[in-house]
Motif scaffolding. Structure first.
Motif, PDB file in Angstrom:
ATOM      1  N   THR A 409       0.825  -1.202   0.000  1.00 15.72           N
ATOM      2  CA  THR A 409       0.000   0.000   0.000  1.00 15.72           C
ATOM      3  C   THR A 409       0.858   1.250   0.000  1.00 15.72           C
ATOM      4  N   ILE A 410       1.925   1.183   0.802  1.00 15.44           N
ATOM      5  CA  ILE A 410       2.795   2.372   0.856  1.00 15.44           C
ATOM      6  C   ILE A 410       3.412   2.617  -0.521  1.00 15.44           C
ATOM      7  N   LEU A 411       3.874   1.513  -1.141  1.00 12.29           N
ATOM      8  CA  LEU A 411       4.457   1.665  -2.474  1.00 12.29           C
ATOM      9  C   LEU A 411       3.424   2.213  -3.459  1.00 12.29           C
ATOM     10  N   ALA A 412       2.204   1.629  -3.380  1.00 14.27           N
ATOM     11  CA  ALA A 412       1.172   2.083  -4.303  1.00 14.27           C
ATOM     12  C   ALA A 412       0.819   3.524  -4.023  1.00 14.27           C
ATOM     13  N   GLY A 413       0.840   3.889  -2.743  1.00 14.49           N
ATOM     14  CA  GLY A 413       0.511   5.259  -2.375  1.00 14.49           C
ATOM     15  C   GLY A 413       1.481   6.259  -2.968  1.00 14.49           C
ATOM     16  N   SER A 414       2.684   5.779  -3.239  1.00 15.65           N
ATOM     17  CA  SER A 414       3.661   6.691  -3.815  1.00 15.65           C
ATOM     18  C   SER A 414       3.198   7.201  -5.167  1.00 15.65           C
ATOM     19  N   THR A 415       2.240   6.496  -5.757  1.00 15.05           N
ATOM     20  CA  THR A 415       1.742   6.950  -7.057  1.00 15.05           C
ATOM     21  C   THR A 415       1.164   8.343  -6.949  1.00 15.05           C
ATOM     22  N   ILE A 416       0.573   8.634  -5.781  1.00 18.10           N
ATOM     23  CA  ILE A 416      -0.012   9.966  -5.629  1.00 18.10           C
ATOM     24  C   ILE A 416       1.090  11.003  -5.705  1.00 18.10           C
ATOM     25  N   ILE A 417       2.249  10.646  -5.130  1.00 16.35           N
ATOM     26  CA  ILE A 417       3.361  11.606  -5.163  1.00 16.35           C
ATOM     27  C   ILE A 417       3.951  11.694  -6.570  1.00 16.35           C
ATOM     28  N   ILE A 418       4.321  10.499  -7.110  1.00 12.76           N
ATOM     29  CA  ILE A 418       4.928  10.540  -8.451  1.00 12.76           C
ATOM     30  C   ILE A 418       3.932  11.116  -9.443  1.00 12.76           C
ATOM     31  N   GLY A 419       2.662  10.724  -9.253  1.00  9.32           N
ATOM     32  CA  GLY A 419       1.623  11.220 -10.147  1.00  9.32           C
ATOM     33  C   GLY A 419       1.573  12.732 -10.130  1.00  9.32           C
ATOM     34  N   SER A 420       1.604  13.299  -8.913  1.00  3.61           N
ATOM     35  CA  SER A 420       1.551  14.766  -8.894  1.00  3.61           C
ATOM     36  C   SER A 420       2.808  15.345  -9.503  1.00  3.61           C
ATOM     37  N   VAL A 421       3.932  14.639  -9.337  1.00  9.55           N
ATOM     38  CA  VAL A 421       5.171  15.168  -9.917  1.00  9.55           C
ATOM     39  C   VAL A 421       5.027  15.303 -11.433  1.00  9.55           C
ATOM     40  N   TYR A 422       4.659  14.184 -12.098  1.00  7.70           N
ATOM     41  CA  TYR A 422       4.656  14.309 -13.566  1.00  7.70           C
ATOM     42  C   TYR A 422       3.506  15.164 -14.064  1.00  7.70           C
ATOM     43  N   MET A 423       2.382  15.103 -13.363  1.00  5.48           N
ATOM     44  CA  MET A 423       1.255  15.902 -13.831  1.00  5.48           C
ATOM     45  C   MET A 423       1.529  17.391 -13.649  1.00  5.48           C
ATOM     46  N   LEU A 424       2.085  17.733 -12.478  1.00  7.33           N
ATOM     47  CA  LEU A 424       2.366  19.147 -12.253  1.00  7.33           C
ATOM     48  C   LEU A 424       3.490  19.629 -13.163  1.00  7.33           C
ATOM     49  N   ALA A 425       4.451  18.736 -13.423  1.00  9.63           N
ATOM     50  CA  ALA A 425       5.513  19.118 -14.347  1.00  9.63           C
ATOM     51  C   ALA A 425       4.917  19.437 -15.710  1.00  9.63           C
ATOM     52  N   LEU A 426       3.969  18.562 -16.123  1.00  2.76           N
ATOM     53  CA  LEU A 426       3.296  18.802 -17.409  1.00  2.76           C
ATOM     54  C   LEU A 426       2.605  20.163 -17.387  1.00  2.76           C
ATOM     55  N   PHE A 427       1.928  20.405 -16.278  1.00  5.18           N
ATOM     56  CA  PHE A 427       1.137  21.639 -16.182  1.00  5.18           C
ATOM     57  C   PHE A 427       2.057  22.851 -16.196  1.00  5.18           C
ATOM     58  N   LYS A 428       3.171  22.711 -15.450  1.00  5.25           N
ATOM     59  CA  LYS A 428       4.106  23.826 -15.377  1.00  5.25           C
ATOM     60  C   LYS A 428       4.683  24.122 -16.762  1.00  5.25           C
ATOM     61  N   LYS A 429       5.164  23.063 -17.410  1.00  6.91           N
ATOM     62  CA  LYS A 429       5.834  23.271 -18.699  1.00  6.91           C
ATOM     63  C   LYS A 429       4.893  23.877 -19.725  1.00  6.91           C
ATOM     64  N   SER A 430       3.635  23.452 -19.693  1.00  9.73           N
ATOM     65  CA  SER A 430       2.747  23.863 -20.780  1.00  9.73           C
ATOM     66  C   SER A 430       1.987  25.141 -20.456  1.00  9.73           C
ATOM     67  N   PHE A 431       1.650  25.337 -19.201  1.00 10.37           N
ATOM     68  CA  PHE A 431       0.690  26.399 -18.911  1.00 10.37           C
ATOM     69  C   PHE A 431       1.314  27.628 -18.259  1.00 10.37           C
ATOM     70  N   PHE A 432       2.442  27.445 -17.612  1.00  6.71           N
ATOM     71  CA  PHE A 432       3.044  28.605 -16.963  1.00  6.71           C
ATOM     72  C   PHE A 432       4.321  29.003 -17.674  1.00  6.71           C
ATOM     73  N   GLY A 433       4.943  29.983 -17.139  1.00  7.86           N
ATOM     74  CA  GLY A 433       6.174  30.455 -17.753  1.00  7.86           C
ATOM     75  C   GLY A 433       5.870  31.310 -18.968  1.00  7.86           C
ATOM     76  N   PRO A 434       6.915  31.644 -19.686  1.00 14.78           N
ATOM     77  CA  PRO A 434       6.706  32.498 -20.858  1.00 14.78           C
ATOM     78  C   PRO A 434       6.098  31.724 -22.018  1.00 14.78           C
ATOM     79  N   VAL A 435       5.396  32.399 -22.853  1.00 13.06           N
ATOM     80  CA  VAL A 435       4.866  31.771 -24.069  1.00 13.06           C
ATOM     81  C   VAL A 435       6.038  31.557 -25.019  1.00 13.06           C
ATOM     82  N   ARG A 436       6.258  30.321 -25.398  1.00 13.01           N
ATOM     83  CA  ARG A 436       7.491  30.019 -26.102  1.00 13.01           C
ATOM     84  C   ARG A 436       7.423  30.350 -27.593  1.00 13.01           C
ATOM     85  N   HIS A 437       6.233  30.301 -28.135  1.00 16.64           N
ATOM     86  CA  HIS A 437       6.119  30.606 -29.562  1.00 16.64           C
ATOM     87  C   HIS A 437       5.145  31.745 -29.750  1.00 16.64           C
TER      88      HIS A 437
END
Lengths: 507, 502
Positions: A409-437
């Protein structure tokens, strides 16, 4: 309305046939009309559904091949009911989201309607051969959708998808035939009815091999590690509608198969295989989450996150208690809604820019605020933020699985952490920061068509996140019913132990 | 001075000979008509042939059948499977003959001899399936085969001649094996009747050295039938012959001669298997596994649809051969169920090739039906593409189309007999096979039409009769789920009234 299930199954197919006569221009509106009627029928079924009855309702049975025990036999319980409603909903919204200038719109609509028949059929049928029939038949329209409207390598992806699933399910077919043979040995008559099979006692050895045979079919569909390699291809190449339906409904066929076949028919083997399933699922959860983090393509991130979440669902199915099983069925629904919505959202941006690479975007939140809001909400739901639909199922599954293995369960629970990592990374890269094009500054926000498709999903995500009871109640009933059946059928005391333990606590 | 022999007419039971006589009489009638009037259009002969076959079918169905129903000096045996297989042969022939009515003219159909030969061939097959006398089986086999070689050659292209000669040579070899095998069995038992051979062998089964003789007999006969059923390693003729023959004839060859050969194999090899001679069983299982696997692998790399279908027919034959090795009631039912369903689908698939056959426009220097010819067919001929796709899915064993039911029935029979591994092998083979059937679907649905294809109408040969045959094939392929139960009922009733294997 005793025949409502048959209507639900065959109405889309008949409408598909009739659709051959529709002109090209009116194909989409025809599709929307048919899918709406289908959804209304599904909701009607829900309204008439007796939530206190945990067994099969609205059953119909017509013998087709009597000498061989094959009959058309349908029924619905708390588990299949909501998946069917979700399938109807997702199909409707997917059709709404179709771009009006999609090429060969008529062929697309007809394929989707046939696909809808097979999806609804898989979840409603109670006869193993008819189940297999719909299961295999669902590959054909999907093959066409991926292969005809997909990306550059669409043919390879489509054929890979078809062959993987086909090969696995043929092994499953041998299992089904062996099961019917054992039933014949015991009772002297042929029967492929799942309900009959529930009553058939099997030795542990028989269960072991049958489990492996079923596993071959279901695990490829889920897709479990290491059989998941077809999925990123299929998602990568499929058109938006294909990915939406694939992630939302078709993958659920696999987990549904485990719930409907493996658990109640083979309880002892299911318990025996818990360690294996746990290991594979945990690898799925963690490994594919890490792969998701490494992706550059938004759609691939979501595709791998799908696999990762399917791992959680598998853990819940094999938790052998009401929380785990009920939670995983709920998670099937929520994952269907959320991943469906996410694929739709990726499709929206892909239609505008022609790319799905995160590096191409940036600062979208300023340019497309509504889009960013909806995306953010779905992303949170996918990660499992409390008060969204994703949290309920994930929490229940982890709660249930804790009784099997704390470490797991603890290992599976880590999905919430890793999940937020990649999802938030996606969100950060695409939605925040400067407009690249530069050209991205001119992107339009969601239009009416896209909002029509997405708003219902947003509402459901919040509604069921806050108040999941109307759905969780019937699911829980049926989950308990399945566990009771398992316990009654198990021959090994240790199995009974595993199941009873959790039942007592559930009470 | 020989004693005069007295035989009463009743003891001849001449009615058992009626089906073959009708076919032969029909053939002679066609020849006679040709004597008196020249230049009759082929539609007349087609109609006449169908009508004669219809009478033949009705007479066959009306025969008394049973284990004891013998006639004509006890060499004819009208038991359940004799009637059943004759019915299958006649129905397949009736579906085949209207395919002559293409909108374009083809060489062979302008000769009435074609139709006469066709009738003689049917008579040959009918003799073959309704006897348990090895000599009569042999005569039937040879009559049918010789007619078939000629029919192939009448297509009048260089590769048809090649095909006919190749088939003839291989057939002659098979005939040699058959006679030698029969001779050994005669040596062992002193009889040519299968049921007497069975009794004699079971009496002598414990003698030392008998197994070597039986190995010779069964081995040679198995070789002979492996040629006819195109089992590995005697399958090499099949793709070339199918390619050289006209498409409908190739479709016909993948069904009718095989049904006849399967019936005889049932009578011969299930006798050995029921005598508990286990290596016959192992040998057949080995052959069938290798046949279906290798043929599938070969089919994967074909560039021509017709050659692909040829390998697919080999693989299907290997699949069904498993049933002969199992030798249970269920597996025997499965053989007939499978071939009845296979008949419609496969004949349909070959008809689609026939429809698209063009004499002058060549897509490929080597092949008539390269995959490229069908690329983008959905854009040009949507109905044709959908129909062809249905046949391909059915051949691949996707439910609910016809062959799926035959497949699960045979796989179920295999599971029942305890050969789980074999059932898994059969399943995996179907998965391999799916790839090459899908390849055609991919070409038709997912590729753009090539320029050469765009210019021409792919349905070149189509005509009303062809459409009727196709419609019939599609109907059976799609709605087979409702026909399986009556078929199983009928087949198992017929099988119960059969004598073989003992």
């Amino acid at each position: 309305m005793d025949t409502i299930l048959s209507i639900l199954i065959f109405f889309p197919a008949i409408a598909g046939f009739v659709g051959f006569g529709i002109t090209k221009g009116s194909a989409k509106i025809y599709g929307i009309a048919v899918a709406t009627i289908e959804l209304i029928l599904a909701l009607l079924l829900w309204m008439q559904f007796d939530t206190s009855n945990a067994g099969m309702q609205f059953t119909e049975k017509v013998a087709l091949i009597a000498d061989f025990g094959i009959s058309y036999n349908v029924g619905v319980d708390g588990i299949s009911l909501f998946i069917v409603v979700m399938a109807a909903l997702i199909t409707l919204l997917g059709i709404i989201l179709l771009r009006p200038d999609t090429k060969n719109m008529k062929n697309m609509i007809i394929s989707l309607l046939f696909l809808e028949m097979t999806m609804v059929g898989v979840f409603l049928t109670l006869d193993a051969i008819i189940f297999y029939l719909f299961w295999e038949l669902s590959l054909v329209p999907m093959l066409y959708i991926v292969g005809a409207w997909g990306g550059k390598d669409r043919v390879y992806a489509a054929v890979k998808f078809f062959l993987y699933t086909f090969a696995g399910s043929l092994v499953m077919l041998v299992g089904l035939l062996a099961m019917a043979y054992l039933y014949h040995q015991a009772n002297g008559v042929w029967s492929f009815s799942i309900l009959d099979w529930y009553t058939l006692p099997l030795t542990e050895d028989q269960q072991f091999w049958l489990f492996l045979a079923f596993f071959a079919g279901f695990a490829i569909k889920v897709p479990m590690f290491p059989f998941h390699t077809w999925l990123p291809w299929a998602h990568g190449q499929a058109p938006t509608i294909g990915s939406v339906i694939l992630a939302a409904v078709l993958l659920k066929m696999g987990t549904y198969g485990f719930v409907r076949f493996s658990l109640p028919i083979l309880p002892d083997a299911s318990v025996t295989f818990i360690p294996l399933i746990m290991a594979l699922s945990l690898i799925m959860v963690i490994y594919t989450a890490m792969i998701a983090f490494a992706q550059k393509d938004m759609k691939q991130v979501i595709a791998y996150s799908s696999v990762s979440h399917m791992g959680i669902i598998m853990l819940g199915v094999f938790a052998m208690n009401a929380e785990g099983l009920g939670g995983s069925v709920f998670l099937m629904l929520s994952h269907g809604i959320v991943s469906g919505a996410l694929f739709m959202l990726v499709g929206v941006i892909y239609e505008r820019t022609g790319t799905k690479l995160m590096s191409e975007f940036g600062g979208l939140a300023a340019v497309m605020p509504i889009y960013a809001t909806v995306f953010g909400l779905m992303l949170m739901a996918s990660v499992g933020l409390p008060l969204t639909i994703g949290f309920v199922g994930e929490f229940l599954v982890l709660l249930g699985f804790y009784k099997i293995s704390a470490i797991g369960t603890i290992l599976a629970g880590s999905t919430i952490i890793i999940g937020s990592v990649y999802m938030l990374a996606l969100f950060k890269k695409s939605f925040f920061g400067p407009v690249r094009h530069e050209k991205n500054l001119a992107l339009k926000d969601l239009d009416k068509r896209e909002l029509t498709a997405l708003i219902p999903l947003v509402l459901i995500v919040v509604w069921l996140g806050v108040y999941p009871k109307p759905i969780l109640g019937p699911i829980d009933n049926s989950a308990k019913h399945i566990l009771t059946q398992m316990e009654a059928k198990a021959i090994n005391p240790a199995t009974k132990e595993t199941i009873i333990l959790s039942k007592k606590e559930a009470e | 001075m020989l004693e005069p022999v007295n035989i009463s007419l009743e003891s001849l039971n001449l009615v058992t000979l009626m089906p073959m006589l009708i076919a032969i009489g029909g053939g002679l009638l066609i020849l006679c008509i040709d004597l008196f009037k020249d230049n009759i259009h082929k539609s007349f002969y087609v109609a006449l042939t169908v009508l004669i076959l219809l009478i033949d079918l009705m007479v066959t169905m009306g025969l008394n059948f049973g284990v004891e129903e013998k006639g004509f000096f006890q060499v004819l045996l009208i038991d359940g499977i004799a009637v059943l297989s004759q019915a299958i042969i006649l129905v397949a022939s009736m579906l085949f003959i209207p395919l002559a009515l293409t909108s374009k003219r083809f060489h062979e159909y302008s000769y009435p001899e074609f139709f006469a030969l066709f009738m003689f061939m049917i008579a040959g097959f009918q003799f073959m399936v309704s006897s348990d006398n090895l000599i009569l089986i042999f005569i039937g086999l040879e009559t049918a085969s010789l007619s078939l070689y000629t029919l192939i050659a009448m297509h009048n292209r260089s590769n048809s001649f090649e095909a006919a000669v190749k088939y003839f040579t291989m057939g002659a070899l098979a005939a040699g094996f058959f006679t030698m095998g029969s001779a050994i069995l005669y040596g062992v038992s002193g009889s040519l009747e299968l049921n007497q051979i069975a009794t004699a062998i079971s009496d002598r089964l414990n003698e030392p050295g008998i197994m070597i003789l039986l190995l010779g007999g069964a081995g040679l006969l198995l070789t002979a039938f492996a040629f006819k059923l195109s089992l590995f390693p005697f399958h090499t003729w099949a793709p070339d012959v199918y390619e050289g023959a006209s498409a409908p004839l190739a479709g016909y060859m993948s069904v009718v001669p095989k049904v006849a050969a399967f019936v005889v194999s049932m009578r011969i090899f299930e006798m050995f298997i029921n005598l508990q001679i286990e290596w016959v069983q192992s040998m057949i299982i080995f052959l069938s596994v290798i046949t279906m696997t290798l043929a599938n692998l070969m089919a994967l790399v074909q560039k021509d649809v017709k050659r692909m279908l040829a390998y697919s027919s080999i693989s299907h034959a290997g699949f069904v051969m498993v049933a002969i090795a199992l030798a249970t009631d269920k597996s025997n039912t499965g053989v007939f169920l499978y071939y009845t369903l296979f008949m419609f689908t496969n004949l349909g698939a070959f008809t689609m090739l026939w429809v698209s056959r063009h004499k002058d426009r060549v897509h490929h220097e080597r092949f008539d039906h390269p995959y490229e010819k069908f690329s983008g067919m959905i854009k040009i001929m949507p109905m044709g593409a959908v129909i062809m796709a249905l046949f391909m899915l059915s051949l691949a064993g996707v439910p609910p189309f016809s062959i799926f039911w035959g497949k699960i029935y045979l796989m179920s029979a295999t599971v029942d007999a305890g050969y789980l591994w074999l059932a898994v092998v059969m399943g995996l083979n179907s998965a391999i096979a799916a790839y090459y059937y899908l390849k055609l679907i991919v070409y038709m649905f997912l590729k753009e039409p090539t320029d050469a294809v765009k210019e021409e109408i792919v349905y070149y040969n189509v005509s009303k009769p062809l459409m009727v045959v196709l419609g019939f094939a599609v109907f059976v392929t799609v709605f087979s789920i409702f026909m399986v139960n009556p078929l199983i009922d009928y087949i198992s009733t017929m099988l119960q009234a059969s004598s073989f294997g003992i």
